[in-house]
Scaffold this active site. Structure first.
Site, PDB file in Angstrom:
ATOM      1  N   GLY A   1       0.806  -1.202   0.000  1.00  0.00           N
ATOM      2  CA  GLY A   1       0.000   0.000   0.000  1.00  0.00           C
ATOM      3  C   GLY A   1       0.846   1.262   0.000  1.00  0.00           C
ATOM      4  N   SER A   2       0.383   2.286   0.707  1.00  0.00           N
ATOM      5  CA  SER A   2       0.945   3.635   0.610  1.00  0.00           C
ATOM      6  C   SER A   2       2.379   3.771   1.118  1.00  0.00           C
ATOM      7  CB  SER A   2       0.040   4.622   1.358  1.00  0.00           C
ATOM      8  OG  SER A   2      -1.207   4.728   0.712  1.00  0.00           O
ATOM      9  N   ILE A   3       2.912   2.752   1.777  1.00  0.00           N
ATOM     10  CA  ILE A   3       4.328   2.808   2.154  1.00  0.00           C
ATOM     11  C   ILE A   3       5.203   3.019   0.923  1.00  0.00           C
ATOM     12  CG2 ILE A   3       6.237   1.321   2.936  1.00  0.00           C
ATOM     13  CD1 ILE A   3       4.415   0.338   5.155  1.00  0.00           C
ATOM     14  N   PHE A   4       4.763   2.504  -0.231  1.00  0.00           N
ATOM     15  CA  PHE A   4       5.541   2.649  -1.455  1.00  0.00           C
ATOM     16  C   PHE A   4       5.616   4.107  -1.926  1.00  0.00           C
ATOM     17  CE2 PHE A   4       6.514  -1.612  -1.807  1.00  0.00           C
ATOM     18  CZ  PHE A   4       7.105  -1.930  -3.024  1.00  0.00           C
ATOM     19  N   LYS A   5       4.792   4.970  -1.377  1.00  0.00           N
ATOM     20  CA  LYS A   5       4.860   6.386  -1.750  1.00  0.00           C
ATOM     21  C   LYS A   5       6.175   7.019  -1.292  1.00  0.00           C
ATOM     22  CE  LYS A   5      -0.146   6.735  -1.821  1.00  0.00           C
ATOM     23  NZ  LYS A   5      -1.388   7.080  -1.109  1.00  0.00           N
TER      24      LYS A   5
END
Length: 593
Positions: free
Chosen positions: A301-305
């Site tokens: 999820g948004s950790i990849f941002k």
């Protein structure tokens, strides 16, 4: 030689020959007379006397030695009695396999001598009665099983391997003929279910079958010197306890966590729950033996941002004063990309990161391009298995072919599945000044650790640290804000695949953090598998509600142990970012006018 004898009168006369040979005896009066022995008779008497004297001396010496040993055992035990505990501490006990210890020398795995019970059925007189007696002291075996073994026609059968000292003594007291003991060695794990996914376990023959026990099997067999790991058993306990608390609170099916030194790459704690007892691996469920931290692959999820933003900033695709219009969802083919909590306006780069905008992040990735994205993720070690000293390492799930839609979804954490260990290593490489760091489970000397190749510039690394601090101070990660320790991080929530579709109520909720963010020392990653919403979380089970509080507790408990004192410098790290946000908004307003 002269001997004196008293000879009584005889009722039966001696034969003439005998009387003739003893002329000096007075057979009637019983008076002593002299007897002289010469020749063969004299020699035989002397030999007998000598043998008697030697035997007497030998018996006296033997009984003296036995008496001294009894005194020695009774009065001087502390000085001479063999002691397993003393031999282990001095290295004097021959075990055949080296110990495994944590970074502070605490024993994680050791080997002790044990007794194993076997039988020669041909020597057992009453197999049924013997089995009934044995079953009373060996609860793991039934009387029927033991009876079948003792009644066999074989000359050797194992009854039970690695008895406890109490069982050994109890069997011995039964005194059953045909039972024998074989001295063996058994691996013991003092901390039980706290470290099995790292340390691993051995088989009955002390061969490593999992974890460090398997990876370093040859080394452990050949050495008597303990193998020091990077783990700190104190931090391992904290991580496991906080994971278990989150799993219980949110009725989850499992979880994993990693605490990593951002400079040396040392894993000071790595846990996977549910866990199991390494002394009884066969009794554990497959799910418990599965190492979620290194073997599991999940969409994060948004950790990849974090990775998308670092790539765009480092490549000069955007600056902090740039931004994107996030009002309109992005449609491609039959897919539509929306924001979870849309702001419906133009957002600056810091705001896109703080508010976790999918739309803004996709725009950044598309401006950077697919080749740049692939190259950057590869340099972070996210497109290949983690290089760690474990046999249980998962293969990342990478799209093939890598299309435009993949570039978009990977930018915000869908379409590429990696392990928690890989995420921790990648984030550590971004916040430590921008140099690649390889995770390791072996204790390292910081002075001898060379810096890895540069991933991003020091300036970009500092910007990423400030952005992560912004998320915890002002954004979705506020529940991770351990007061005084300058925590920075990023939430991540991803729906789980159910066949070819994503499930509505099954998700992975995660949070990755670094602290203290002005000069990071550790990265903490926590992921919870399928958490359920609670009344206290207002129906949410996202990373900010589920994993962030666990990270807060971990940082608060770990920091004092590693010598990090709390500080009160408020939001000094993010003041410049807030200025950039205001300037971006003003610039955008002027441009629109």
């Amino acid at each position: 030689m002269i001997r004196r004898y008293f000879v009584r009168s005889q009722t039966k006369p001696l034969p003439p020959a005998t009387a003739a040979e003893l002329p000096s005896f007075d057979l009637q009066g019983g008076r002593p007379v002299e007897l002289r022995l010469d020749g063969t008779a004299k020699q035989a008497l002397e030999t007998g006397r000598t043998r008697l004297l030697v035997a007497a001396v030998s018996f006296a010496l033997a009984f003296s030695l036995i008496g001294w040993r009894l005194i020695d055992l009774g009065l001087m035990t502390d000085r001479h009695e063999p002691s397993i505990a003393r031999d282990l501490s001095s290295g004097g006990l021959e075990t055949g396999r080296a110990d495994i210890v944590d970074r502070n020398g605490i024993v994680l795995a050791t080997t002790l001598p044990t007794a194993s019970l076997y039988a020669n059925p041909r020597h057992v007189r009453d197999p049924e009665a013997a089995a009934a007696q044995l079953a009373t002291v060996l609860p793991q075996a039934s009387a029927a099983q033991l009876g079948a073994k003792l009644a066999s026609e074989r000359s050797f059968v194992w009854l039970q391997r690695n008895l406890t000292p109490r069982q050994h003594d109890a069997v011995n007291r039964l005194g059953i003929p045909g039972l024998y003991f074989q001295r063996e060695r058994r691996r013991f794990y003092p901390h039980g279910a706290l470290t099995p996914h790292v340390v691993g376990f051995t088989g009955v023959d002390n061969q490593g079958l999992a974890g460090i026990e398997q990876s370093f099997d040859d080394v452990l067999r050949a050495s008597v010197k303990p193998l020091p790991l990077s783990l700190d058993i104190r931090i391992q306990h904290i991580l496991s306890e906080e994971l278990a608390r989150s799993i219980d609170t949110f009725s989850a099916i499992g979880g994993a966590g990693v605490v990593m030194d951002v400079t040396t790459g040392e894993i000071v704690a790595m846990a996977s729950l549910p866990s199991y007892d390494p002394a009884k691996p066969a009794a554990a469920a497959a799910e418990a033996r599965f190492n979620r931290a290194s073997l599991g692959a999940y969409e994060m999820g948004s950790i990849f941002k974090i990775f998308t933003t670092a790539m765009a900033l480092n490549e000069g695709v955007v600056t902090l004063r740039d931004g994107y219009d996030t009002r309109q969802p992005i449609r491609i083919s039959r897919f539509t990309i929306r924001d979870f909590k849309p702001k419906n306006r133009w957002l600056s780069i810091p705001e896109i990161f703080m508010y976790s905008s999918n739309i803004g992040t996709v725009h950044m990735a598309m401006d950077a391009g697919t080749p740049a994205q692939q190259t950057f993720l590869k340099r972070l070690g996210l497109l290949q298995p983690a290089n760690i000293e474990l046999p249980e390492v998962g293969q990342p799930i990478v799209p093939s072919p890598w299309r435009e839609i993949n570039t978009m979804t990977i930018s915000y954490g869908y379409g590429l599945a990696v392990s928690p260990l890989q995420v921790a290593g990648a984030v550590a490489s971004l916040v430590n000044g921008g140099t690649a760091v390889r995770p390791t489970l072996l204790k390292r000397d910081p002075a001898k650790v060379a810096k890895g190749p540069r991933i991003i510039s020091e300036e970009t690394s500092e910007t990423i640290r400030r952005l992560m601090r912004l998320v915890v101070a002002k954004g979705s990660g506020r529940k991770a804000n351990a007061e005084g320790y300058l925590v920075g991080g990023k939430t991540g929530t991803a729906d789980k695949l159910a066949g070819r579709r994503y499930a509505r109520n099954a998700r992975i909720s995660s949070f990755v953090a670094g602290f203290p963010m002005d000069k990071p020392r550790y990265v903490v990653f926590v992921t919870i598998d399928e958490p359920k919403p609670t009344k206290e979380t207002h129906g949410y089970a996202t990373g900010g509600w589920v994993a962030a509080p666990a990270v807060n507790n971990i940082v608060t408990r770990v920091a004092p142990l590693v010598g990090i004192a709390p500080r009160d410098n408020g939001n000094a790290m993010i003041e410049q970012l807030l200025v950039e946000i205001n300037k971006s908004a003003e610039g955008r307003q002027l441009a629109s006018n």
